[in-house]
Motif scaffolding. Structure first.
Motif, PDB file in Angstrom:
ATOM      1  N   THR A   1      -6.304  10.389   7.749  1.00  0.00           N
ATOM      2  CA  THR A   1      -5.518   9.262   7.248  1.00  0.00           C
ATOM      3  C   THR A   1      -4.919   9.582   5.884  1.00  0.00           C
ATOM      4  O   THR A   1      -5.601  10.115   5.006  1.00  0.00           O
ATOM      5  CB  THR A   1      -6.405   8.002   7.121  1.00  0.00           C
ATOM      6  N   VAL A   2      -3.641   9.242   5.730  1.00  0.00           N
ATOM      7  CA  VAL A   2      -2.983   9.334   4.437  1.00  0.00           C
ATOM      8  C   VAL A   2      -2.666   7.912   3.979  1.00  0.00           C
ATOM      9  O   VAL A   2      -1.877   7.213   4.610  1.00  0.00           O
ATOM     10  CB  VAL A   2      -1.682  10.164   4.495  1.00  0.00           C
ATOM     11  N   LEU A   3      -3.312   7.476   2.918  1.00  0.00           N
ATOM     12  CA  LEU A   3      -3.010   6.187   2.308  1.00  0.00           C
ATOM     13  C   LEU A   3      -1.895   6.448   1.303  1.00  0.00           C
ATOM     14  O   LEU A   3      -2.102   7.170   0.323  1.00  0.00           O
ATOM     15  CB  LEU A   3      -4.250   5.610   1.621  1.00  0.00           C
ATOM     16  N   TRP A   4      -0.708   5.861   1.563  1.00  0.00           N
ATOM     17  CA  TRP A   4       0.442   6.200   0.734  1.00  0.00           C
ATOM     18  C   TRP A   4       1.142   4.958   0.207  1.00  0.00           C
ATOM     19  O   TRP A   4       1.126   3.900   0.832  1.00  0.00           O
ATOM     20  CB  TRP A   4       1.426   7.079   1.511  1.00  0.00           C
ATOM     21  N   GLU A   5       1.736   5.098  -0.958  1.00  0.00           N
ATOM     22  CA  GLU A   5       2.484   4.003  -1.573  1.00  0.00           C
ATOM     23  C   GLU A   5       3.971   4.313  -1.517  1.00  0.00           C
ATOM     24  O   GLU A   5       4.424   5.319  -2.057  1.00  0.00           O
ATOM     25  CB  GLU A   5       2.052   3.813  -3.029  1.00  0.00           C
ATOM     26  N   PRO A   6       4.764   3.457  -0.874  1.00  0.00           N
ATOM     27  CA  PRO A   6       6.205   3.696  -0.790  1.00  0.00           C
ATOM     28  C   PRO A   6       6.907   3.523  -2.133  1.00  0.00           C
ATOM     29  O   PRO A   6       6.422   2.837  -3.035  1.00  0.00           O
ATOM     30  CB  PRO A   6       6.681   2.620   0.205  1.00  0.00           C
ATOM     31  N   GLN A   7       8.055   4.133  -2.231  1.00  0.00           N
ATOM     32  CA  GLN A   7       8.874   4.063  -3.433  1.00  0.00           C
ATOM     33  C   GLN A   7       9.669   2.761  -3.456  1.00  0.00           C
ATOM     34  O   GLN A   7      10.148   2.292  -2.421  1.00  0.00           O
ATOM     35  CB  GLN A   7       9.829   5.259  -3.450  1.00  0.00           C
TER      36      GLN A   7
ATOM     37  N   ASP B   1      17.973  -1.807  -0.865  1.00  0.00           N
ATOM     38  CA  ASP B   1      17.816  -2.913  -1.801  1.00  0.00           C
ATOM     39  C   ASP B   1      16.695  -2.538  -2.766  1.00  0.00           C
ATOM     40  O   ASP B   1      16.197  -1.408  -2.734  1.00  0.00           O
ATOM     41  CB  ASP B   1      17.510  -4.229  -1.057  1.00  0.00           C
ATOM     42  N   SER B   2      16.277  -3.474  -3.598  1.00  0.00           N
ATOM     43  CA  SER B   2      15.300  -3.137  -4.634  1.00  0.00           C
ATOM     44  C   SER B   2      13.928  -2.793  -4.095  1.00  0.00           C
ATOM     45  O   SER B   2      13.131  -2.139  -4.774  1.00  0.00           O
ATOM     46  CB  SER B   2      15.165  -4.307  -5.619  1.00  0.00           C
ATOM     47  N   SER B   3      13.631  -3.203  -2.851  1.00  0.00           N
ATOM     48  CA  SER B   3      12.296  -3.012  -2.294  1.00  0.00           C
ATOM     49  C   SER B   3      12.211  -1.915  -1.241  1.00  0.00           C
ATOM     50  O   SER B   3      11.117  -1.554  -0.832  1.00  0.00           O
ATOM     51  CB  SER B   3      11.811  -4.335  -1.681  1.00  0.00           C
ATOM     52  N   HIS B   4      13.368  -1.387  -0.823  1.00  0.00           N
ATOM     53  CA  HIS B   4      13.370  -0.429   0.286  1.00  0.00           C
ATOM     54  C   HIS B   4      14.309   0.741   0.007  1.00  0.00           C
ATOM     55  O   HIS B   4      15.475   0.542  -0.346  1.00  0.00           O
ATOM     56  CB  HIS B   4      13.824  -1.108   1.587  1.00  0.00           C
ATOM     57  N   VAL B   5      13.778   1.943   0.206  1.00  0.00           N
ATOM     58  CA  VAL B   5      14.643   3.119   0.136  1.00  0.00           C
ATOM     59  C   VAL B   5      15.459   3.213   1.416  1.00  0.00           C
ATOM     60  O   VAL B   5      15.179   2.535   2.415  1.00  0.00           O
ATOM     61  CB  VAL B   5      13.834   4.417  -0.061  1.00  0.00           C
TER      62      VAL B   5
ATOM     63  N   LEU C   1      -4.691  10.537  -0.511  1.00  0.00           N
ATOM     64  CA  LEU C   1      -3.789   9.519  -1.024  1.00  0.00           C
ATOM     65  C   LEU C   1      -2.585  10.166  -1.685  1.00  0.00           C
ATOM     66  O   LEU C   1      -2.684  11.266  -2.249  1.00  0.00           O
ATOM     67  CB  LEU C   1      -4.485   8.628  -2.056  1.00  0.00           C
ATOM     68  N   ILE C   2      -1.456   9.459  -1.658  1.00  0.00           N
ATOM     69  CA  ILE C   2      -0.276   9.891  -2.407  1.00  0.00           C
ATOM     70  C   ILE C   2       0.605   8.677  -2.685  1.00  0.00           C
ATOM     71  O   ILE C   2       0.797   7.823  -1.815  1.00  0.00           O
ATOM     72  CB  ILE C   2       0.538  10.972  -1.642  1.00  0.00           C
ATOM     73  N   SER C   3       1.099   8.599  -3.925  1.00  0.00           N
ATOM     74  CA  SER C   3       2.060   7.561  -4.279  1.00  0.00           C
ATOM     75  C   SER C   3       3.437   8.184  -4.389  1.00  0.00           C
ATOM     76  O   SER C   3       3.633   9.140  -5.137  1.00  0.00           O
ATOM     77  CB  SER C   3       1.683   6.895  -5.606  1.00  0.00           C
ATOM     78  N   LEU C   4       4.391   7.655  -3.628  1.00  0.00           N
ATOM     79  CA  LEU C   4       5.779   8.116  -3.731  1.00  0.00           C
ATOM     80  C   LEU C   4       6.538   7.288  -4.753  1.00  0.00           C
ATOM     81  O   LEU C   4       7.746   7.437  -4.899  1.00  0.00           O
ATOM     82  CB  LEU C   4       6.464   8.030  -2.359  1.00  0.00           C
ATOM     83  N   ASN C   5       5.826   6.419  -5.455  1.00  0.00           N
ATOM     84  CA  ASN C   5       6.436   5.594  -6.489  1.00  0.00           C
ATOM     85  C   ASN C   5       6.227   6.217  -7.867  1.00  0.00           C
ATOM     86  O   ASN C   5       6.417   5.566  -8.884  1.00  0.00           O
ATOM     87  CB  ASN C   5       5.834   4.185  -6.455  1.00  0.00           C
ATOM     88  N   GLU C   6       5.813   7.486  -7.874  1.00  0.00           N
ATOM     89  CA  GLU C   6       5.522   8.177  -9.138  1.00  0.00           C
ATOM     90  C   GLU C   6       6.322   9.470  -9.264  1.00  0.00           C
ATOM     91  O   GLU C   6       5.828  10.487  -9.734  1.00  0.00           O
ATOM     92  CB  GLU C   6       4.017   8.473  -9.222  1.00  0.00           C
TER      93      GLU C   6
END
Length: 362
Positions: A279-285, A335-339, A320-325
């Protein structure tokens, strides 16, 4: 004597109600008189078919990556075939995107992943989205809204009982004691359908929903979004400023940390560990403007403060990985919430690179 009999009437009524309620345990009668399925239930009903199709892909030597999340993960569904960088992963990969449900929450995701295991399907990797909005107790689309759509079996109710707060635990106990309440049973409908040999399953809604879930939706290049530094003033106001405000009102209003939603995120992580699901727990940009707005409401980077503590650094199943960093080069936003869907190949590549760090991922 007659007066004494009156004292027995309440007990007689309670016994009659209890007896009738137990009749609903008869599957044929229950299915004839229960409430018709709503959207959340239809998703769960349809998933076993999805998992069977995924097992077929695996039997054909194709790796299956299950993508579970909200609209930020749903952009994977806009690619019929996502190109995978061969230098990252050589084997063919099918991205199962039908477990991404817009405006959803960890409560439903947990039930979906439970369904996956019960069906005997184990994905080669699970991409599980982390978004701060899902941890807001007052999110318009929290577990409270899905709870009203579901009719769960007794074993499922017992399983989720400890994770809920007292109010919902009390309702679960009522559902366990009274089957007719759990299934919103209508005696008139039940008797009528039973005589006619019909069930509440005899509707067309699920057929339409199943068709929607199965069909990939290739994105229109004309609606692929705008580069970060190329927004016109009008587009910036509409897509960034105004859309951020709409997100704040729907998802971040009266922000209160949800112990319940966080509890179900914990249960998903525990389930992945117990069943050795890579499992990869990831944070979208998200767009920098909305990122600052959200941070001012939630208080900071919840991925670091709440996400990382859930995962053992030495876990053989989870990373884990954050793509918001700043971990991606794609700077195109719808829009502001979606790439943009144009970012999906790079996102998939980053997630697969992270998956390769998992000992149990092959």
């Amino acid at each position: 004597m007659n007066q004494k009999r009156i004292y027995f009437y309440p007990f007689f009524i309670i016994f009659t109600v209890f007896l009738i309620d137990k009749l609903v345990c008869i599957p044929e009668l229950r299915e004839a008189g229960r409430r018709a399925y709503k959207s959340g239930q239809n998703v769960l009903v349809g998933l076993p078919k999805v998992w069977e199709e995924d097992k077929k892909f695996q039997s054909e030597n194709t790796k299956v990556a299950v993508v579970t999340g909200t609209s930020r993960s749903d952009i994977f569904h806009e690619w019929e075939n996502i190109p995978v960088n061969k230098s990252t992963y050589e084997n063919p990969v099918y991205f199962e995107t039908r477990s991404s449900i817009k405006a959803s929450e960890y409560f439903l995701f947990y039930l979906m992943i439970q369904s996956m295991t019960k069906s005997g399907f184990k994905p080669d990797v699970l991409f599980l989205e982390f978004s701060e909005e899902m941890l807001n107790e007052n999110n318009v689309y929290s577990y409270k809204s899905k709870w009203q759509e579901l009719m769960l079996h007794e074993d499922e109710l017992i399983d989720i009982y400890p994770t809920f707060n007292f109010k919902f635990q009390r309702e679960i106990l009522t559902k366990l004691l009274f089957v007719s309440y759990n299934y919103h049973f209508s005696p008139t409908q039940g008797v009528s359908n039973w005589i006619k040999g019909k069930t509440a399953n005899d509707d067309t809604y699920f057929i339409a929903l199943a068709s929607y879930l199965n069909k990939k939706r290739p994105f229109d290049p004309k609606n692929a979004g705008i580069e970060l530094d190329r927004f016109t003033p009008e587009d910036y106001k509409a897509r960034i400023v105004d859309y951020s405000e709409s997100q704040r009102e729907l998802l971040l209003t009266k922000y209160t940390f949800s112990e319940t939603e966080y509890g179900f995120l914990k249960k998903i992580i525990q389930h992945a560990e117990e069943h050795n699901i890579p499992t990869v727990l990831w944070e979208p940009q998200i767009h920098p403007y909305y990122s600052q707005l959200r941070k001012s409401i939630t208080g900071g980077n919840l991925f670091e403060t709440l996400g990382r503590p859930l995962v053992d650094p030495n876990s053989k199943n989870i990373r884990l990985i954050s793509l918001n960093e700043g971990n991606t080069n794609c700077k195109t936003f719808v829009d502001s919430s979606h790439v943009s869907p144009l970012c999906v190949p790079e996102i998939a590549d980053k997630l697969l690179q992270t998956a390769k760090e998992i000992p149990n991922f092959k």
